[in-house]
Structures are given as structure tokens and as C-alpha cells.
Write a protein that holds these residues in place. Sequence first.
Motif, PDB file in Angstrom:
ATOM      1  N   GLY A 112      -5.290   4.625   7.206  1.00  0.00           N
ATOM      2  CA  GLY A 112      -5.492   3.310   6.606  1.00  0.00           C
ATOM      3  C   GLY A 112      -4.738   3.081   5.312  1.00  0.00           C
ATOM      4  N   VAL A 113      -3.947   4.054   4.883  1.00  0.00           N
ATOM      5  CA  VAL A 113      -3.203   3.948   3.628  1.00  0.00           C
ATOM      6  C   VAL A 113      -1.826   3.345   3.893  1.00  0.00           C
ATOM      7  CG1 VAL A 113      -2.210   5.263   1.708  1.00  0.00           C
ATOM      8  CG2 VAL A 113      -4.429   5.909   2.652  1.00  0.00           C
ATOM      9  N   VAL A 114      -1.445   2.362   3.071  1.00  0.00           N
ATOM     10  CA  VAL A 114      -0.111   1.767   3.171  1.00  0.00           C
ATOM     11  C   VAL A 114       0.894   2.792   2.668  1.00  0.00           C
ATOM     12  CG1 VAL A 114       1.413  -0.051   2.320  1.00  0.00           C
ATOM     13  CG2 VAL A 114      -0.964  -0.588   2.889  1.00  0.00           C
ATOM     14  N   LYS A 115       1.838   3.158   3.536  1.00  0.00           N
ATOM     15  CA  LYS A 115       2.826   4.174   3.182  1.00  0.00           C
ATOM     16  C   LYS A 115       4.181   3.567   2.825  1.00  0.00           C
ATOM     17  CE  LYS A 115       0.227   7.749   4.126  1.00  0.00           C
ATOM     18  NZ  LYS A 115      -0.201   8.712   3.144  1.00  0.00           N
ATOM     19  N   LEU A 116       4.420   2.346   3.287  1.00  0.00           N
ATOM     20  CA  LEU A 116       5.747   1.768   3.098  1.00  0.00           C
ATOM     21  C   LEU A 116       5.674   0.251   3.137  1.00  0.00           C
ATOM     22  CD1 LEU A 116       8.839   2.608   3.083  1.00  0.00           C
ATOM     23  CD2 LEU A 116       8.743   2.360   5.560  1.00  0.00           C
ATOM     24  N   ARG A 117       6.371  -0.406   2.198  1.00  0.00           N
ATOM     25  CA  ARG A 117       6.528  -1.865   2.188  1.00  0.00           C
ATOM     26  C   ARG A 117       8.001  -2.143   1.987  1.00  0.00           C
ATOM     27  NH1 ARG A 117       2.058  -5.317   0.753  1.00  0.00           N
ATOM     28  NH2 ARG A 117       0.178  -4.097   0.413  1.00  0.00           N
ATOM     29  N   LYS A 118       8.569  -2.964   2.834  1.00  0.00           N
ATOM     30  CA  LYS A 118       9.987  -3.284   2.726  1.00  0.00           C
ATOM     31  C   LYS A 118      10.199  -4.794   2.825  1.00  0.00           C
ATOM     32  CE  LYS A 118      11.594   0.732   2.096  1.00  0.00           C
ATOM     33  NZ  LYS A 118      12.215   1.064   0.839  1.00  0.00           N
ATOM     34  N   PRO A 119      11.012  -5.354   1.928  1.00  0.00           N
ATOM     35  CA  PRO A 119      11.283  -6.790   1.948  1.00  0.00           C
ATOM     36  C   PRO A 119      12.437  -7.183   2.867  1.00  0.00           C
ATOM     37  CG  PRO A 119      12.261  -5.827   0.010  1.00  0.00           C
ATOM     38  CD  PRO A 119      11.541  -4.710   0.741  1.00  0.00           C
ATOM     39  N   SER A 120      12.977  -6.199   3.574  1.00  0.00           N
ATOM     40  CA  SER A 120      14.059  -6.476   4.520  1.00  0.00           C
ATOM     41  C   SER A 120      13.862  -5.592   5.745  1.00  0.00           C
ATOM     42  CB  SER A 120      15.425  -6.201   3.866  1.00  0.00           C
ATOM     43  OG  SER A 120      15.484  -4.871   3.424  1.00  0.00           O
TER      44      SER A 120
END
Length: 148
Positions: A112-120
Motif C-alpha cells: 500500500g506504499v507509494v513507491k513511485l510518482r512520475k509526471p511523464s
Amino acid sequence: MTRTLALVFSALFPLAAMAADGSAPADEDFVRPAGDTELSEYLWVSRPIVVFADTPADPRFRQQIDMLLEDEAAMRDRDVVVLTDTDPSARSPIRSQLRPRGFQMVFVDKDGVVKLRKPSPWRAREIGRSIDKTPLREREIRERREGG
């Protein structure tokens, strides 16, 4: 106009029935709309990759989905499910929880942990490498080797 609507509804009813009985094609299961689902539904079961956009016409959204579908087998091997949300006004539970702005790709691990956020958009290969570096995935690979 009413004939057009009748035609559209008659085409959609069989699809709704397929979805209800779980016999939808596998590719529809891999990429699905986020709708009213919550991330907690995937806890310890799947690795959601959530693809957000303000509209389905966003070229980055389409590109991201295409790149994930190109390597669907590798993503499925990593227990990935792709959730899409292209309607900010719907205020889905997942959008409320992750709070994206415009296009965003978010990888959430099984814990349930966010490991990655990418704007592209990111290629499936790059996403796969990020998944493989997580402790949960490393343990899965180790257990697979020992068990098989």
C-alpha cells in the motif's frame, strides 16, 4: 437520437454481463478504470499502477497505457494491475487519496506504499526495474527460486 441510444445500450449490455460474471477478456482485466475502487482492495494482492489524466485525450495518458500494454506479460508476472482515472470531476477515492495534478503515473506496492510518482510516461521496462528493486518483489523472486 433514440435509435442511436438504443443501439449503444444494446451493444453495452452484453459487455456489462461479461464483466459481471468475470468472463471478461484478460486484457480488460489488466487495464481497468479506477471508478469507485480503493487502493485497500489491492493490499497484498496486486501492485496497482494508477495512470491519471485530466482527460482520456491527453497524449501522455495514451502513451503510458500503450507502453504498459506493450509489455503486459512482464507486468502481469509482477502482479501489476493498471487503474485509470481521467475524470477529475468524479473525485474517485483513489484520486482523492493520491492527489495527482494533470497527468501522473503512480506505482503502489503490495503493502500500500507509494513507491513511485512520475509526471511523464515511463516505459514498462523502467517500471519493472523499479518494482524489482522493492523488498517485497526481491522476496517474491527469492521464494520462487527456492520453491521451484
